[in-house]
Design an enzyme around this catalytic site. Sequence first.
Site, PDB file in Angstrom:
ATOM      1  NE  ARG A  71      34.775  42.942   1.338  1.00 51.41           N
ATOM      2  CZ  ARG A  71      35.510  41.852   1.841  1.00 51.41           C
ATOM      3  NH1 ARG A  71      35.614  40.921   1.062  1.00 51.41           N
ATOM      4  NH2 ARG A  71      36.679  42.166   2.795  1.00 51.41           N
ATOM      5  CD  GLU A 123      41.878  34.717   6.166  1.00 59.11           C
ATOM      6  OE1 GLU A 123      41.058  35.107   5.609  1.00 59.11           O
ATOM      7  OE2 GLU A 123      42.760  33.795   5.678  1.00 59.11           O
TER       8      GLU A 123
HETATM    9  O1  LIG Z   1      35.135  35.913   9.461  1.00 57.04           O
HETATM   10  P1  LIG Z   1      36.089  36.867   9.712  1.00 57.04           P
HETATM   11  O2  LIG Z   1      37.793  36.541   9.776  1.00 57.04           O
HETATM   12  O3  LIG Z   1      35.778  37.955  10.525  1.00 57.04           O
HETATM   13  O4  LIG Z   1      36.280  37.516   8.298  1.00 57.04           O
HETATM   14  C1  LIG Z   1      35.273  37.900   7.578  1.00 57.04           C
HETATM   15  C2  LIG Z   1      35.143  39.537   7.172  1.00 57.04           C
HETATM   16  O5  LIG Z   1      36.417  39.814   6.626  1.00 57.04           O
HETATM   17  C3  LIG Z   1      35.909  40.908   5.410  1.00 57.04           C
HETATM   18  O6  LIG Z   1      35.721  42.182   5.995  1.00 57.04           O
HETATM   19  P2  LIG Z   1      36.918  43.146   6.379  1.00 57.04           P
HETATM   20  O7  LIG Z   1      36.975  43.232   7.806  1.00 57.04           O
HETATM   21  O8  LIG Z   1      38.040  42.986   5.368  1.00 57.04           O
HETATM   22  O9  LIG Z   1      36.157  44.464   6.155  1.00 57.04           O
HETATM   23  P3  LIG Z   1      35.652  45.246   4.957  1.00 57.04           P
HETATM   24  O10 LIG Z   1      34.414  44.637   4.309  1.00 57.04           O
HETATM   25  O11 LIG Z   1      35.304  46.583   5.428  1.00 57.04           O
HETATM   26  O12 LIG Z   1      36.613  45.214   3.842  1.00 57.04           O
HETATM   27  C4  LIG Z   1      34.619  40.196   5.142  1.00 57.04           C
HETATM   28  O13 LIG Z   1      33.695  41.321   4.287  1.00 57.04           O
HETATM   29  C5  LIG Z   1      33.870  39.833   6.347  1.00 57.04           C
HETATM   30  O14 LIG Z   1      33.232  40.975   7.132  1.00 57.04           O
HETATM   31  N1  LIG Z   2      40.467  35.367   2.634  1.00 58.94           N
HETATM   32  C1  LIG Z   2      39.115  36.395   2.566  1.00 58.94           C
HETATM   33  N2  LIG Z   2      38.700  36.827   1.444  1.00 58.94           N
HETATM   34  C2  LIG Z   2      37.714  37.687   1.459  1.00 58.94           C
HETATM   35  N3  LIG Z   2      37.522  38.107   2.644  1.00 58.94           N
HETATM   36  C3  LIG Z   2      38.023  37.731   3.923  1.00 58.94           C
HETATM   37  N4  LIG Z   2      37.679  38.150   5.208  1.00 58.94           N
HETATM   38  C4  LIG Z   2      38.592  37.495   5.815  1.00 58.94           C
HETATM   39  N5  LIG Z   2      39.228  36.638   5.212  1.00 58.94           N
HETATM   40  C5  LIG Z   2      38.912  36.842   3.790  1.00 58.94           C
END
Ligand SMILES: O=P(O)(O)OC[C@H]1O[C@H](OP(=O)(O)OP(=O)(O)O)[C@H](O)[C@@H]1O
Ligand SMILES: Nc1ncnc2[nH]cnc12
Length: 183
Positions: free
Chosen positions: A71, A108
């Site tokens: 994202r 998470e």
């Molecule tokens: O602070 P954190 O605990 O590291 O989480 C934050 C990250 O989690 C989500 O990405 P995700 O890894 O779900 O990947 P995506 O954007 O490819 O779906 C979000 O877009 C952040 O990059």
């Molecule tokens: N709760 C949450 N919602 C959206 N993005 C995340 N990335 C990690 N935790 C998340």
Amino acid sequence: MSTRNSAQHGTADLDLVAGLLRDVPDFPTPGIRFWDLSAMLADGPGLAATTRLLAAATAEPPDVVVGIEARGFLLGAAVAHSLGLGVVAVRKQGKLPVVAASRSYDLEYGSATLELPAGVIRPGARALLVDDVLATGGTAAAACALVEGAGAAVAAVSVVLELPTLEGRARLGEHPVHALLTR
Ligand SMILES: O=P(O)(O)OC[C@H]1O[C@H](OP(=O)(O)OP(=O)(O)O)[C@H](O)[C@@H]1O
Ligand SMILES: Nc1ncnc2[nH]cnc12
């Protein structure tokens, strides 16, 4: 930087962005309250407001924007374009043909590895890192380490939404964090 700092951000912009976020229970795993920014991204004024606010993370303009998969790509490209800068895509493992360095981390709902493309960040550059959510901070910390490993500096980490209960900001140490909203 504090949430809803109306001295620096347009309150109308923040209200618009806040109204376009939605939370989804138990995604991607039970117990996770997932913040979905799809409606904001799909809304022209909402995306424009978000872009303006994210781009205001640093008083001095950065040299380059780094967008974190996935994202963060959308937001990072919009912010870079608004500042007249290029964007570097920090990608999940296995997607880049030429890799400068890799960094693994926990988040998470699992673990992952990020990779920096080789030869695209100039040593000494000031990079603005952009993502949608700061949760545990694992993702942003890994991206900061990759940028710094390439000899660049992190000017700030700019996110739409910070989840403060997960203490991601602490994980980022001295790196300036600019969060538009907290939930
Ligand atoms: O602070 P954190 O605990 O590291 O989480 C934050 C990250 O989690 C989500 O990405 P995700 O890894 O779900 O990947 P995506 O954007 O490819 O779906 C979000 O877009 C952040 O990059
Ligand atoms: N709760 C949450 N919602 C959206 N993005 C995340 N990335 C990690 N935790 C998340």
